[in-house]
Design a protein around this motif. Structure first.
Motif, PDB file in Angstrom:
ATOM      1  N   GLY A 119      55.236  32.849  66.225  1.00 27.49           N
ATOM      2  CA  GLY A 119      54.375  31.927  66.965  1.00 27.49           C
ATOM      3  C   GLY A 119      53.828  30.813  66.089  1.00 27.49           C
ATOM      4  N   GLU A 120      53.433  31.160  64.872  1.00 28.17           N
ATOM      5  CA  GLU A 120      52.906  30.143  63.956  1.00 28.17           C
ATOM      6  C   GLU A 120      53.994  29.161  63.531  1.00 28.17           C
ATOM      7  N   ILE A 121      55.204  29.684  63.295  1.00 33.72           N
ATOM      8  CA  ILE A 121      56.320  28.830  62.875  1.00 33.72           C
ATOM      9  C   ILE A 121      56.665  27.820  63.962  1.00 33.72           C
ATOM     10  N   ILE A 122      56.784  28.292  65.186  1.00 32.74           N
ATOM     11  CA  ILE A 122      57.189  27.405  66.276  1.00 32.74           C
ATOM     12  C   ILE A 122      56.094  26.406  66.629  1.00 32.74           C
ATOM     13  N   LEU A 152      62.139  36.973  73.460  1.00 33.77           N
ATOM     14  CA  LEU A 152      61.110  37.555  74.313  1.00 33.77           C
ATOM     15  C   LEU A 152      59.722  37.125  73.852  1.00 33.77           C
ATOM     16  N   PRO A 153      58.816  36.816  74.758  1.00 33.86           N
ATOM     17  CA  PRO A 153      57.464  36.402  74.380  1.00 33.86           C
ATOM     18  C   PRO A 153      56.736  37.424  73.518  1.00 33.86           C
ATOM     19  N   GLU A 154      57.046  38.715  73.696  1.00 35.18           N
ATOM     20  CA  GLU A 154      56.360  39.737  72.898  1.00 35.18           C
ATOM     21  C   GLU A 154      56.768  39.709  71.430  1.00 35.18           C
ATOM     22  N   MET A 155      57.762  38.904  71.077  1.00 34.30           N
ATOM     23  CA  MET A 155      58.168  38.753  69.681  1.00 34.30           C
ATOM     24  C   MET A 155      57.301  37.754  68.921  1.00 34.30           C
ATOM     25  N   ILE A 156      56.341  37.176  69.580  1.00 32.60           N
ATOM     26  CA  ILE A 156      55.603  36.045  69.039  1.00 32.60           C
ATOM     27  C   ILE A 156      54.826  36.373  67.772  1.00 32.60           C
ATOM     28  N   ASN A 157      54.440  37.626  67.586  1.00 31.21           N
ATOM     29  CA  ASN A 157      53.651  38.013  66.411  1.00 31.21           C
ATOM     30  C   ASN A 157      54.473  38.706  65.324  1.00 31.21           C
ATOM     31  N   ARG A 158      55.795  38.675  65.470  1.00 30.36           N
ATOM     32  CA  ARG A 158      56.651  39.252  64.445  1.00 30.36           C
ATOM     33  C   ARG A 158      56.926  38.230  63.330  1.00 30.36           C
ATOM     34  N   TYR A 159      57.469  38.738  62.221  1.00 29.91           N
ATOM     35  CA  TYR A 159      57.766  37.887  61.069  1.00 29.91           C
ATOM     36  C   TYR A 159      59.281  37.694  60.931  1.00 29.91           C
ATOM     37  N   PRO A 160      59.728  36.635  60.264  1.00 26.42           N
ATOM     38  CA  PRO A 160      61.161  36.310  60.192  1.00 26.42           C
ATOM     39  C   PRO A 160      62.055  37.440  59.705  1.00 26.42           C
ATOM     40  N   PHE A 163      64.075  39.806  62.087  1.00 23.28           N
ATOM     41  CA  PHE A 163      65.084  39.263  62.997  1.00 23.28           C
ATOM     42  C   PHE A 163      66.444  39.174  62.323  1.00 23.28           C
ATOM     43  N   SER A 164      67.496  39.238  63.136  1.00 24.37           N
ATOM     44  CA  SER A 164      68.850  39.020  62.648  1.00 24.37           C
ATOM     45  C   SER A 164      69.070  37.523  62.398  1.00 24.37           C
ATOM     46  N   GLY A 165      70.217  37.197  61.800  1.00 24.51           N
ATOM     47  CA  GLY A 165      70.509  35.789  61.528  1.00 24.51           C
ATOM     48  C   GLY A 165      70.566  34.955  62.792  1.00 24.51           C
ATOM     49  N   GLY A 166      71.200  35.491  63.846  1.00 22.00           N
ATOM     50  CA  GLY A 166      71.279  34.757  65.105  1.00 22.00           C
ATOM     51  C   GLY A 166      69.918  34.556  65.745  1.00 22.00           C
ATOM     52  N   GLN A 167      69.075  35.597  65.704  1.00 20.31           N
ATOM     53  CA  GLN A 167      67.726  35.473  66.252  1.00 20.31           C
ATOM     54  C   GLN A 167      66.895  34.487  65.438  1.00 20.31           C
ATOM     55  N   ALA A 168      67.061  34.520  64.107  1.00 21.66           N
ATOM     56  CA  ALA A 168      66.320  33.592  63.256  1.00 21.66           C
ATOM     57  C   ALA A 168      66.708  32.148  63.563  1.00 21.66           C
ATOM     58  N   GLN A 169      67.996  31.924  63.860  1.00 21.11           N
ATOM     59  CA  GLN A 169      68.405  30.561  64.204  1.00 21.11           C
ATOM     60  C   GLN A 169      67.829  30.145  65.555  1.00 21.11           C
ATOM     61  N   ARG A 170      67.656  31.082  66.462  1.00 21.02           N
ATOM     62  CA  ARG A 170      67.002  30.767  67.734  1.00 21.02           C
ATOM     63  C   ARG A 170      65.546  30.348  67.498  1.00 21.02           C
ATOM     64  N   ILE A 171      64.910  30.974  66.510  1.00 18.81           N
ATOM     65  CA  ILE A 171      63.549  30.557  66.156  1.00 18.81           C
ATOM     66  C   ILE A 171      63.559  29.123  65.639  1.00 18.81           C
ATOM     67  N   GLY A 172      64.538  28.812  64.775  1.00 20.69           N
ATOM     68  CA  GLY A 172      64.655  27.442  64.261  1.00 20.69           C
ATOM     69  C   GLY A 172      64.908  26.436  65.367  1.00 20.69           C
ATOM     70  N   ILE A 173      65.712  26.815  66.343  1.00 21.66           N
ATOM     71  CA  ILE A 173      65.979  25.923  67.477  1.00 21.66           C
ATOM     72  C   ILE A 173      64.706  25.730  68.307  1.00 21.66           C
ATOM     73  N   ALA A 174      63.968  26.816  68.515  1.00 23.95           N
ATOM     74  CA  ALA A 174      62.713  26.714  69.268  1.00 23.95           C
ATOM     75  C   ALA A 174      61.725  25.802  68.556  1.00 23.95           C
ATOM     76  N   ARG A 175      61.647  25.910  67.240  1.00 26.60           N
ATOM     77  CA  ARG A 175      60.752  25.045  66.469  1.00 26.60           C
ATOM     78  C   ARG A 175      61.119  23.570  66.643  1.00 26.60           C
ATOM     79  N   ALA A 176      62.445  23.286  66.682  1.00 26.58           N
ATOM     80  CA  ALA A 176      62.884  21.906  66.877  1.00 26.58           C
ATOM     81  C   ALA A 176      62.595  21.420  68.298  1.00 26.58           C
ATOM     82  N   LEU A 177      62.656  22.327  69.271  1.00 33.54           N
ATOM     83  CA  LEU A 177      62.477  21.952  70.676  1.00 33.54           C
ATOM     84  C   LEU A 177      61.027  21.765  71.090  1.00 33.54           C
ATOM     85  N   VAL A 178      60.106  22.399  70.382  1.00 31.47           N
ATOM     86  CA  VAL A 178      58.742  22.524  70.882  1.00 31.47           C
ATOM     87  C   VAL A 178      58.039  21.178  71.041  1.00 31.47           C
TER      88      VAL A 178
END
Length: 342
Positions: A119-122, A152-160, A163-178
């Motif tokens: 959540g903080e990253i995004i 999933l929204p419940e992942m918001i308080n987890r740390y990098p 997550f797997s590599g694919g999930q971590a890239q989804r976080i990076g994409i979300a950060r770019a989209l926000v």
């Protein structure tokens, strides 16, 4: 006059004569050497378009992406965003443009702060670029983009690291989209992922492009990856554009011998077709950008090169079909008149 106005309105980004060099130290008392990373780059991108940028490692692809975003300051040229030169903006003015210009990095885990939650990253770009939003509004936007990228929204308080590599890239994409950008530079966003995960991320980017009305610059060394996401493809070699055409044109009728060689590296299931195209296989190593060959920079690896290729730098010229190619012999190669060296 009306047609010209429509063309201008349709153009989101225009790059004019962009150049970038780096000074390389040679020792305590040695004279620094000049590494020419980008030389006279010119192209435009229309709203809603995906431009693929392809070439080997060391050709200047990532440098070009960072120069466009002003993460690296170009030496010369113009980066026109909706007609305004980004290179002329003050730091404050450029900060205001940042919400429209975002990037997805190559290594998903390395690009995320391990001490921050998802959540903080995004939400971090929102605190910097959208200070008018309160905490609740930021939270709502973070949850919305997480759902858009398949988290999933419940992942918001987890740390990098959770997550797997694919999930971590989804976080990076979300950060770019926000920040709801207009343009995203995707700097080899799937090269560090497994093949099966690559397909998922590519499909996700295609869906997000339609959902958010994005314009994308997709950087990759793999033409088979670029093919699935790009409307047009720009082929870069030693900091110069050697070919620019639609994806279909690049794959069906490549004009530059370097493009033909890159296509040879793309696996195909038909052994007969693979043998027929092996004659254009890429030979040797890419020359040093510090000491580039004279004339055509690709001539040292080109099976069709002649003596005059060492004397004249081929201009990037327009050819029928509104394509562009920088090769002195492309017509002879296409017609079969140019015999490849043994």
């Amino acid at each position: 006059m009306m047609a010209q106005a429509n063309v201008a309105e349709d153009t989101l980004l225009e790059i004019k004569d962009l150049k970038k060099s780096f000074s390389i130290a040679t020792g305590l008392f040695g004279k620094p050497l000049e590494l020419k990373a980008l030389q006279n780059i010119n192209f435009t991108i229309k709203k809603g378009e995906t431009l693929g940028i392809v070439g080997e490692s060391g050709c200047g692809k990532s440098t070009l992406g960072r120069c466009i975003l002003q993460l690296i300051e170009p030496d010369a040229g113009q980066v026109l965003w909706l007609g305004k030169d980004l290179m002329s903006l003050s730091p404050k003015e450029m900060r205001q443009r940042r919400q429209d210009l975002q990037i997805i990095f190559q290594d998903p885990l390395a690009s995320l702060n391990p001490r921050m939650t998802v959540g903080e990253i995004i939400s971090d770009p929102l605190r910097t670029l959208r200070p008018e939003l309160n905490k609740r509004q930021r939270q709502e936007r973070v949850v919305r983009v997480m759902e858009s990228v398949g988290l999933l929204p419940e992942m918001i308080n987890r740390y990098p690291h959770e997550f797997s590599g694919g999930q971590a890239q989804r976080i990076g994409i979300a950060r770019a989209l926000v920040t709801e950008p207009k343009l995203i530079v995707c700097d080899e966003p799937v090269s560090a992922l497994d093949v099966s995960i690559q397909a998922q991320i590519l499909n996700l980017l295609a869906d997000l492009k339609d959902e958010y009305g994005l314009t994308l610059i997709f950087i990759s060394h793999n033409l088979s990856v670029v093919r699935h996401v790009s409307d047009r493809i720009l082929v870069l070699y030693l900091g110069r554009v050697v070919e620019l055409a639609t994806g279909d044109e690049i794959y069906s009728t490549p004009k530059h011998p370097y493009t033909r060689a890159l296509l040879t590296a793309v696996p195909i299931p038909d052994p007969k077709l693979a043998r027929e195209r092996s004659i254009d296989a890429l030979k040797g190593e890419i020359p040093s950008p510090i000491n580039q060959p004279s004339g055509c920079t690709f001539r040292t690896r080109c099976r069709y090169a002649k003596d005059y290729c060492a004397e004249q730098l081929p201009p990037l010229e327009r050819i029928p079909g509104n394509r562009q190619v920088a090769c002195l012999r492309w017509e002879q190669i296409e017609s079969g008149e140019a015999e490849p060296a043994a």
